[in-house]
Write an enzyme that holds these catalytic residues in place. Structure first.
Site, short mmCIF file in Angstrom:
data_model
loop_
_atom_site.label_atom_id
_atom_site.label_comp_id
_atom_site.label_asym_id
_atom_site.label_seq_id
_atom_site.Cartn_x
_atom_site.Cartn_y
_atom_site.Cartn_z
N LYS A 1 -10.88 2.75 5.07
CA LYS A 1 -10.07 1.59 4.71
C LYS A 1 -9.36 1.82 3.37
CE LYS A 1 -8.66 -2.68 4.07
NZ LYS A 1 -7.47 -3.20 4.72
N CYS B 1 -4.48 -6.12 -1.28
CA CYS B 1 -5.22 -4.90 -0.94
C CYS B 1 -4.79 -3.64 -1.68
CB CYS B 1 -5.12 -4.64 0.57
SG CYS B 1 -6.11 -5.79 1.54
N GLU C 1 -10.82 -4.33 8.10
CA GLU C 1 -9.60 -4.86 8.73
C GLU C 1 -8.42 -3.99 8.32
OE1 GLU C 1 -7.10 -6.30 6.85
OE2 GLU C 1 -8.10 -6.35 4.92
#
Length: 463
Positions: free
Chosen positions: A221, A277, A162
């Site tokens: 990512k 994150c 994501e």
């Protein structure tokens, strides 16, 4: 393969919004989000969508539209796994707090538990999709577990990271910059990739759907978050230099941001980045680099974290020094606790660490955040294990209005860039505070000269 049933394990900040949008855009697909946390699932099923556990602008309307039609939230994990053709794994992968890799490596115990549960339950072929942010080559480990503990059925593992920014997650899902899908180069792997491409193609243009091998997808990512965090630490490093030289970091950021090679995004100086994150993914990158003996690579990326930690400490030290080198028994009001505006996520928020520093100096912290509860504030501080929970509770006051929070305060610290903070009656706030009244703007959102004209001693970042 025509997909009619999808399951997602994990009803958190990624799983919930992602599945809600897939369900809205794919009414022909039944989407079930499962989680063992009964309280969280009950909140997702609350008749009043204002009470769903995650605040993202527009999410409540999407959940309200799809829930009960083709979007379901359940604690029946085995049933959902059994029925689904595609299983998304979207569980927490926190930084390890124990053993080898402590403080850097991702803790994959929840991922492994998911893989073992899928292997135990699955009776027919499944596509398993990594949605959690994971270290490179995790897919290999998942496939090994599935192949060696399963019931002889075939599993294809895809990486589909994501790229959501909290606060704009719904728009990021509806209008993504890109969808990245990594899979095996074999014929079966390519069929699995195409099945997931077909799901996203219901609303995403084909040109925005990028397919790669699994390893490239997983590393992309981590790299994306590392690059974004690096920009924030870079401008924050310059903010300290600006304060010493008389330059204004906002003017510097604007000047370099107009260079088309650099661009203006992620050049906002602040008290430091937070969220689930950036720090976790960079530490993960550092650990991976060290595990391959790439120490110079590891040192380079670790400096981004070191700079971010320095910026948070610098902010709390500035408050202490400006308040005559003592904050003992002084009321310091925090406007904002979430790590950024338009979300109730507080993970790694700068507010936690600044508060921790000030409580060490015996300050009394008053907190107002429009979306964060006192329970969450205390849980964040208790997680640091700096002191007894009772001491944290005695040091933190929570308020339902900003004006109450600021009354009789010695200083105000802006920790989150909520839009509403700019609109407050700052004259009213000034009149209610101890004098001199200080404002430490950790997000550079307020008009310094206007506040100074009222009578505040104003201090922003980098000017």
């Amino acid at each position: 393969m025509k997909i009619t049933k999808i399951c997602c394990i994990g009803a958190g900040y990624v799983g919930g919004p992602t599945m809600a949008v897939i369900a809205q855009k794919c009414p022909h697909i039944q989407v079930t989000v499962v989680d063992l946390n009964e309280e969280r699932i009950a909140a997702w099923n609350d008749a009043n969508t204002d009470n769903i556990p995650i605040y993202e602008p527009g999410l409540d309307k999407i959940v309200g539209e799809a829930r009960g039609r083709n979007l379901f939230f359940s604690t029946e994990v085995d049933k959902a796994i059994d029925e689904a053709q595609i299983i998304f794994i979207s569980v927490n992968t926190p930084t390890k707090t124990y053993g080898k890799g402590k403080g850097m490596a991702a803790d994959l115990k929840y991922i492994e538990l998911c893989a073992r549960q899928i292997a135990r339950v699955a009776k027919d072929n499944k596509i398993v999709v990594e949605k959690s942010t994971l270290p490179v080559r995790t897919a290999e480990a998942i496939k090994s577990i599935l192949d060696h503990t399963g019931n002889g059925v075939q599993f294809q593992i895809l990486s589909n990271p994501e790229f959501l920014a909290e606060g704009t997650a719904v728009q990021d899902l509806l209008n993504p910059d890109r969808i990245l899908i990594g899979g095996d180069p074999s014929e079966e792997g390519q069929k699995a990739i195409q099945a997931l491409v077909d799901v996203y193609s219901n609303w995403v243009a084909p040109a925005k759907i990028l397919t790669t091998n699994v390893w490239s997808s997983e590393l992309s990512k981590l790299t994306a978050n590392a690059f974004l965090a690096q920009r924030i630490s870079s401008i924050n490093a310059m903010s300290e230099l600006c304060e010493k030289t008389g330059a204004d970091v906002n003017e510097v950021a604007k000047a370099i941001g107009m260079d088309s090679r650099i661009g203006s995004k992620f050049l906002k100086a602040s008290v430091g980045f937070g969220g689930s994150c950036f720090q976790k993914d960079i530490l993960n990158l550092v650990y991976i680099a060290k595990s391959y003996g790439l120490n110079e690579v590891a040192d380079y990326w670790e400096q981004v974290i070191i700079m971010n930690d320095h910026q948070k400490r610098r902010f709390s030290n500035t408050i202490i020094q400006t308040l005559y080198n003592t904050v003992s028994d002084k009321k310091i009001t925090f406007l904002g606790w979430a790590f950024k505006k338009d979300t109730n996520d507080t993970r790694e928020s700068a507010a936690i660490y600044v508060a921790d520093d000030l409580i060490n100096e015996h300050a009394k912290i008053a907190v107002y955040d429009p979306k964060v509860s006192r329970k969450k504030v205390l849980a964040d501080l208790d997680y640091l294990a700096t002191r007894a929970a009772s001491t944290n509770a005695a040091s933190i006051m929570s308020f339902d209005t900003p004006y109450e929070a600021c009354e009789n305060a010695h200083a105000i610290a802006i920790l989150t860039e909520w839009d509403e903070f700019v609109q407050y009656d700052w004259q009213k706030i000034y009149d209610s505070m101890q004098k001199p009244a200080f404002v430490f703007d950790g997000r550079n959102i307020l008009d310094g000269p206007v506040l100074e004209a009222i009578g505040f001693v104003y201090q922003g970042i980098g000017s």
